[in-house]
Every structure is written in structure tokens, then in C-alpha cells.
Design an enzyme around this catalytic site. Structure first.
Site, PDB file in Angstrom:
ATOM      1  N   HIS A 123       1.201  -0.788  -0.853  1.00 47.43           N
ATOM      2  CA  HIS A 123       0.492  -1.772  -0.030  1.00 47.43           C
ATOM      3  C   HIS A 123       1.402  -2.994   0.133  1.00 47.43           C
ATOM      4  O   HIS A 123       2.220  -3.273  -0.752  1.00 47.43           O
ATOM      5  CB  HIS A 123      -0.783  -2.151  -0.796  1.00 47.43           C
ATOM      6  CG  HIS A 123      -1.740  -3.032  -0.071  1.00 47.43           C
ATOM      7  ND1 HIS A 123      -1.588  -4.390   0.019  1.00 47.43           N
ATOM      8  CD2 HIS A 123      -2.884  -2.741   0.587  1.00 47.43           C
ATOM      9  CE1 HIS A 123      -2.600  -4.906   0.691  1.00 47.43           C
ATOM     10  NE2 HIS A 123      -3.406  -3.926   1.061  1.00 47.43           N
ATOM     11  N   ASP A 202      -0.162  -1.467  -9.663  1.00 42.79           N
ATOM     12  CA  ASP A 202      -1.168  -1.962  -8.731  1.00 42.79           C
ATOM     13  C   ASP A 202      -2.386  -1.053  -8.900  1.00 42.79           C
ATOM     14  O   ASP A 202      -2.398   0.091  -8.440  1.00 42.79           O
ATOM     15  CB  ASP A 202      -0.590  -1.879  -7.309  1.00 42.79           C
ATOM     16  CG  ASP A 202      -1.629  -2.200  -6.244  1.00 42.79           C
ATOM     17  OD1 ASP A 202      -2.830  -2.236  -6.563  1.00 42.79           O
ATOM     18  OD2 ASP A 202      -1.229  -2.382  -5.080  1.00 42.79           O
ATOM     19  N   GLN A 205      -6.908   0.204  -6.370  1.00 48.99           N
ATOM     20  CA  GLN A 205      -7.754   1.334  -5.951  1.00 48.99           C
ATOM     21  C   GLN A 205      -8.107   2.258  -7.126  1.00 48.99           C
ATOM     22  O   GLN A 205      -8.717   3.308  -6.895  1.00 48.99           O
ATOM     23  CB  GLN A 205      -7.047   2.147  -4.851  1.00 48.99           C
ATOM     24  CG  GLN A 205      -6.762   1.372  -3.583  1.00 48.99           C
ATOM     25  CD  GLN A 205      -8.030   1.017  -2.796  1.00 48.99           C
ATOM     26  OE1 GLN A 205      -9.116   1.528  -3.047  1.00 48.99           O
ATOM     27  NE2 GLN A 205      -7.882   0.125  -1.826  1.00 48.99           N
ATOM     28  N   LYS A 228     -13.103  -4.646  -5.422  1.00 52.96           N
ATOM     29  CA  LYS A 228     -12.986  -3.202  -5.149  1.00 52.96           C
ATOM     30  C   LYS A 228     -13.634  -2.374  -6.249  1.00 52.96           C
ATOM     31  O   LYS A 228     -13.500  -1.155  -6.289  1.00 52.96           O
ATOM     32  CB  LYS A 228     -11.507  -2.814  -5.006  1.00 52.96           C
ATOM     33  CG  LYS A 228     -10.849  -3.443  -3.764  1.00 52.96           C
ATOM     34  CD  LYS A 228      -9.518  -2.832  -3.511  1.00 52.96           C
ATOM     35  CE  LYS A 228      -8.635  -3.645  -2.593  1.00 52.96           C
ATOM     36  NZ  LYS A 228      -8.998  -3.579  -1.178  1.00 52.96           N
ATOM     37  N   CYS A 367      -2.433  -2.214   5.769  1.00 54.03           N
ATOM     38  CA  CYS A 367      -1.395  -2.962   5.024  1.00 54.03           C
ATOM     39  C   CYS A 367      -0.356  -2.006   4.447  1.00 54.03           C
ATOM     40  O   CYS A 367       0.106  -2.170   3.305  1.00 54.03           O
ATOM     41  CB  CYS A 367      -2.000  -3.836   3.932  1.00 54.03           C
ATOM     42  SG  CYS A 367      -3.063  -5.120   4.557  1.00 54.03           S
TER      43      CYS A 367
END
Ligand code: C6P
Length: 410
Positions: A123, A202, A205, A228, A367
Site C-alpha cells: 500500500h 503492515d 488488513q 479496520k 492506494c
């Protein structure tokens, strides 16, 4: 927390509405998830009963707010299986967490000739902060490629040729927000450790979607967004191993992050306070801890199984029942994120037409502009599933996509 899979949708008041005359089917969970009543109530309760600044006052409300804020840090440490609450820094979200590492660790430790390793599926939030760091320090960027084709899996055969001793930091996404690929985080961290590189995961998600154990994974830093994972917007977590946080300089200056201030110099508070300058996002931090309770009440293993089952079912049906559709990402062993392209239809048109059927999708580059170019697509449409989605909603999605496909085929 009495979270239960039975009647779970009733926990999410927003789902009970019609969009364009149809019951809402919310499939934009990779962009942001909906909030259960307990999180909304925690925010209201905080503002109605406990609101005060933290770490400053010695009156009852301030003591209460401080206790709840620090309890949320302990909750977050437990949620991520961190070694201690001191390894939890509250931030504005994943983007903010990654920028913190890139500045505070990167400016201090990187120099010309060093390499920052990323993957081709990152991303922009896990790409641009490193580009800026490279510009500031003279370090170089390098990418671990994805395999050719549409599965989007990382090309692990190339790992040893890109993960060389010049790599000082390897930042990668745990779960791709476009491809739904789940990367082998523990293996990647172990490989990085062998060449002495630090790792930044990261987890935008994956937190709240999969069991997430920072110590079992063996990462150095991990970034999370509250919104999220059923929590509020504007709040997130940076996990950092204690010795690293202890040795990093602050990222921002201001109140709360100091131990003493003179007119011409200051001394910092120990981590994590060193990284939390100014009045923090108290209410949302408390809301995030409530979201963690809610998710653990359901069980993260169970959430992961639910997401994967729905996504595998949706993927198989879309691939076989929508003529001409191009499916991205793996068919199985995936997260709940499914990107696709319909021939002759721009993703924005697909999303607009699905919205007429009451279905919320996302369309665009997500993104992920370099990844889109690599896939040879300007954009994709994306359906992303979460714990409150159902098989009946997949029926609605398939019917809508068949209608849209027909419309563009004519
Ligand atoms: N992806 C999506 O629709 P923030 O904005 O800081 O909460 O999260 C940024 C981010 C970082 N990494 C990954 C893998 C992400 O998916 C996101 C956010 C949203 O896909 C908005 S672009």
C-alpha cells in the site's frame, strides 16, 4: 464481553438500513469496518462520564481517564502478545505508525548504501514513507517481486537474491488490501533476521482478521489501524520491540513526551510516552480496546475461518458465474479481500451500479498504483468481507455482478 456469533448482525446498528431501496450489503470492509454497539457505547460512555485529560490531572475524572487509557495499552499488548505494555505506542493508524518508524528509527540508523526492502504489493502507506526516508538518507529502495500472473503471491524464490546484507529494514504487508494474499510473516521475519535486517509489518488488513502474535511472528515493528478492526477511526497502534523503542529518538515534540524541559534543551520520557506528544486520542483508544474485547469474544481463529470460507465461496462463484470476469489474488488460503475486473467496465461504474442494488464495493487503485501497473489494470473493483457478512449476501453480489456484466456486454 458477550460477543456471540448468534445474531451477530444485530450488534452492528448501521447494517439495518436500506440503500436505494435494498437492504444494505456492506462489502467495503478493507476500507473500513463497521462498529459494534459496544464500541459506540464505550465512546458515548467515555464522553458522558469520564472525559478528562490523561497523565496530567489528579482529580477523579483525570485519574479515571488515565486508568482507562493505560488499561487500553495493556489490552493492546495482550491482543498482539507484546512482551509488555511499554511496547505499545498509540498512533493515528497504520500510516502514522509506519511514518513514526521511518522517521524515528530510519533517520537515526540509515545511511547511503543501505537498502530498504519492500514488496511489490505494498500500500502507498508502506511505500511513500520509505521513499521519503531514502531521499533523506541516501538509502536505496528494493522490491521483492510478485510471481507473474494474477495470483499475486510473493515470489519467494527471489527472496535470497533481494534480502542481502545491505538490507537494513524489510517492510511488508501481512495481508494485501488488493489481492487478499496472506504473506508468510514469520518466515519473512526469520529470513530478515538472518541478514541482520529489522522488520516492519503492515498489519492494517490482518489485525482483527487473523490471530496475530508479534512474538511468534518475530517482527520488530507492527502497524495497526483501529478502524479496520471494528474500532474507531483516527486511532491505531505501533508495536515495537522494547530495546528498539528505548533507543529511538522521539518523532514529534510536545507535552507528555518529556521528563524535563529547559529553555534550550529537553530530556525525553521513556517509551512509549516519548512517542505520544500532546493530548492523545483518549476516547478512541478506549473504543479500540473495546473492539479488541469484542473480537476476542468471537475468537480471531473463528473470524479468520469465517472470512476465508466466505471469500473462497465468493471467489469460486464469481469466477464461474460472471462471464469474462478477471479475478485477482489466490482462489483459496486468502483473506476476505477480492479484487476483480469486468471486461469493458471501469471499476467506478461497477461500484456505482452495485450501489444501486444496495451493495457497497470499492473501485480504484486502492492506494496500490505500482501494483495496478504491474497487473496491467487502471483499477479494480473490490469486495471485502468481514465477520458480519453472510452467504446470502454473496447471492446478492453475484446477481448484481451478472446484471452489470450484461449491461456492459450489450
Ligand atoms: N487501506 C483500503 O481501502 P490507514 O489509512 O492509515 O488506516 O491505513 C493505511 C493502509 C495501510 N496498509 C494497508 C495494507 C491498507 O489496506 C491501508 C488502508 C484502505 O484498502 C484505504 S486506501
Amino acid at each position: 464481553m458477550n460477543a456471540s456469533w448468534k445474531n451477530l448482525r444485530a450488534d452492528f446498528p448501521i447494517l439495518d438500513q436500506r440503500i436505494n431501496g435494498q437492504p444494505l450489503v456492506y462489502l467495503d470492509n478493507a476500507a473500513t469496518t463497521q462498529k459494534p454497539r459496544c464500541v459506540i457505547d464505550a465512546l458515548v460512555r467515555y464522553y458522558e462520564r469520564d472525559n478528562a485529560n490523561v497523565h496530567r490531572g489528579i482529580h477523579t475524572l483525570s485519574i479515571r481517564a488515565t486508568a482507562a487509557y493505560e488499561a487500553a495499552r495493556e489490552r493492546s499488548a495482550k491482543f498482539l502478545n507484546a512482551g509488555s505494555p511499554a511496547e505499545i505506542v498509540f498512533t493515528a493508524g497504520t500510516t502514522d505508525s509506519i511514518n513514526l518508524v521511518a522517521h524515528a528509527w530510519g533517520d537515526e540508523n540509515l545511511k547511503k548504501g543501505d537498502v530498504i526492502l519492500l514488496t511489490e504489493m505494498e500500500h502507498h502507506s508502506n511505500m511513500v514513507p520509505w521513499q521519503l526516508l531514502a531521499r533523506r538518507t541516501g538509502a536505496k529502495l528494493r522490491y521483492l517481486p510478485i510471481v507473474p500472473g494474477d495470483t499475486g503471491l510473493l515470489d519467494l524464490d527471489q527472496l535470497s537474491s533481494v534480502l542481502t546484507p545491505e538490507v537494513k529494514i524489510f517492510a511488508f504487508t501481512h495481508v494485501s488490501n488488493t489481492l487478499g494474499v496472506i504473506n508468510p510473516a514469520a518466515d519473512l521475519c526469520a529470513a530478515a533476521k538472518k541478514v541482520g535486517a529489522l522488520t516492519v509489518i503492515d498489519a492494517a488488513q490482518s489485525a482483527g482478521h487473523l490471530p496475530l502474535d508479534t512474538r511468534a511472528i518475530g517482527c520488530d515493528f507492527l502497524a495497526v489501524s483501529g478502524h479496520k478492526m471494528c474500532g474507531p477511526t483516527g486511532v491505531g497502534v505501533l508495536y515495537g520491540r522494547a530495546p528498539l523503542l528505548d533507543n529511538m529518538p522521539p518523532y514529534r515534540g510536545g507535552g507528555s513526551m518529556i521528563s524535563s524541559v529547559e529553555y534550550f534543551e529537553s530530556k525525553w520520557a521513556p517509551a512509549p510516552a516519548k512517542f505520544e506528544a500532546g493530548t492523545p486520542n483518549i476516547a478512541d483508544v478506549i473504543g479500540l480496546a473495546t473492539a479488541m474485547d469484542y473480537l476476542d469474544g468471537l475468537g480471531r481463529e473463528a473470524i479468520a475461518r469465517h472470512d476465508e470460507k466466505l471469500a473462497a465461496h465468493a471467489y469460486a462463484r464469481m469466477a464461474t458465474e460472471v462471464p469474462g470476469i478477471r479475478m485477482l489474488g489466490p482462489a483459496q488460503h486468502r483473506s476476505g479481500v477480492i479484487s476483480f475486473a469486468l471486461p469493458g467496465a471501469h471499476a467506478h461504474d461497477v461500484v456505482t451500479l452495485a450501489d444501486r442494488d444496495g451493495i457497497a464495493l470499492r473501485g480504484g487503485h486502492h492506494c496500490n498504483q505500482p501494483l495496478m501497473r504491474k497487473l496491467g489494470l487502471p483499477s479494480t473493483a473490490r469486495a471485502s468481507f468481514y465477520l458480519y457478512n453472510t452467504e446470502a449476501e454473496i447471492e446478492r453480489l453475484i446477481a448484481s455482478l451478472q446484471k452489470i456484466q450484461k449491461f456492459f456486454a450489450e
